[in-house]
Design an enzyme around this catalytic site. Structure first.
Site, PDB file in Angstrom:
ATOM      1  N   CYS A   1       0.828  -1.211   0.000  1.00  0.00           N
ATOM      2  CA  CYS A   1       0.000   0.000   0.000  1.00  0.00           C
ATOM      3  C   CYS A   1       0.868   1.270   0.000  1.00  0.00           C
ATOM      4  CB  CYS A   1      -0.976  -0.026   1.162  1.00  0.00           C
ATOM      5  SG  CYS A   1      -2.378   1.093   0.905  1.00  0.00           S
TER       6      CYS A   1
ATOM      7  N   HIS B   1      -4.437  -4.652   0.108  1.00  0.00           N
ATOM      8  CA  HIS B   1      -4.226  -5.241   1.431  1.00  0.00           C
ATOM      9  C   HIS B   1      -4.694  -6.696   1.449  1.00  0.00           C
ATOM     10  CE1 HIS B   1      -2.881  -1.742   3.710  1.00  0.00           C
ATOM     11  NE2 HIS B   1      -3.774  -1.026   3.058  1.00  0.00           N
TER      12      HIS B   1
ATOM     13  N   GLU C   1      -3.554  -8.980   3.098  1.00  0.00           N
ATOM     14  CA  GLU C   1      -3.397  -9.518   4.451  1.00  0.00           C
ATOM     15  C   GLU C   1      -4.576  -9.212   5.365  1.00  0.00           C
ATOM     16  OE1 GLU C   1      -2.156  -5.278   4.882  1.00  0.00           O
ATOM     17  OE2 GLU C   1      -1.939  -6.820   3.350  1.00  0.00           O
TER      18      GLU C   1
END
Length: 307
Positions: free
Chosen positions: A142, A235, A237
């Site tokens: 990011c 993202h 994760e």
């Protein structure tokens, strides 16, 4: 994969309850293998959440990883208990004489500021330069990805008319590249950002490969040909409720411009349990990063990384 970290780290007990193989440092010392040394620069304010998200992603290969967490010296974290930072974090000064097989640099909630306005920007630039000769492969996430592209290649970020917020479909490019091995033609990834690095600027970098993009969210994934730099603008994760927490937080602040996250709540109803539609590809991405670009490329002796 056994994650080697301190048993006292809050994420350790959570991962154990999820049946993820975590290993205390004492036990790891008695195994006659060299674990992969993974350094994580955590720039997020809620560091404990980010630790859990990333450690969960690192848990899906048979490779043992020893994780070292670092935070900035030039900026004091205000949203994580000082005791947690003292117990589990080091600084760049503590680790800069070491070599690491892999590194992950997170995003940060400073995207609306110019890079040079961020108080820890000089420190981050020093870490970027250090990683070139001290880390086999670095994954930038990011804002971390935008910042590294700007530092290394002069790629500027651009403010978007509307926040990219939700879970978006991405099309795989160059599917024979190992980083996207095992991916479907299209896959979902969460985004939460107000800026972007223009994909056309990235395409103009000589040795950069575009691996995934979205009609709605733009560039997602790219890397240098040698795999030493991997950039992810989203993202993967995030867990099931991360976007929900962000949405509820902003609604509680009374921000009038907050929209529902796209492709997230069933029937676009925030009362419904969010759909988890990206986990399998997120696991595959991190597994491929560790296997093909860290484990397969790193030398057994750390002092040979820069060679």
């Amino acid at each position: 994969m056994p994650i080697c970290t301190k048993k006292e780290l809050p994420a350790y007990s959570i991962l154990e309850k999820e049946n993820i193989f975590v290993m205390g440092e004492d036990r790891a010392m008695h195994q006659d293998i060299r674990p992969l040394e993974i350094l994580i620069l955590n720039l997020m304010p809620l560091k404990e959440d980010t630790e859990l998200h990333i450690l969960r992603m690192l848990s899906n290969t048979p490779l043992q990883c020893k994780v070292t967490l670092i935070c900035t010296e030039s900026h004091e974290a205000m949203h994580t208990p000082k005791e947690h930072l003292i117990n589990f974090y080091q600084t760049f000064s503590d680790v800069k004489n070491n070599k690491y097989d892999g590194m992950i640099i997170t995003g940060a909630p400073v995207e609306l500021m110019e890079f040079e306005e961020v108080d820890y920007w000089p420190e981050v630039c020093e870490i970027f330069d250090w990683a070139k000769t001290n880390v086999t492969s670095t994954l930038y996430l990011c804002w971390g990805a935008q910042a590294a592209l700007y530092h290394y290649y002069g790629v500027k970020k651009h403010k978007l008319d509307k926040k990219v917020f939700g879970v978006f479909s991405h099309k795989v490019q160059h599917r024979k590249v190992p980083l996207v091995r095992g991916f479907d033609d299209y896959f979902m990834v969460p985004h939460s950002r107000n800026t972007e690095s223009d994909i056309n600027d990235v395409k103009n970098i000589d040795d950069m490969i575009i691996l995934a993009e979205s009609e709605e969210a733009g560039l997602l994934l790219c890397m240098t040909e040698d795999g030493s730099e991997i950039y992810c603008m989203g993202h993967p994760e995030y867990d099931r409720y991360t976007l929900d927490k962000e949405y509820q937080r902003d609604m509680a602040k009374g921000l009038s411009y907050v929209d529902l996250p796209v492709n997230y709540y069933p029937d676009d109803n925030p009362e419904n349990k969010p759909n988890l539609s990206w986990r399998s590809h997120a696991n595959t991405l991190y597994t491929n990063f560790l296997n093909y670009y860290v484990y397969q490329n790193t030398p057994y002796e750390w002092n040979k990384i820069s060679q």
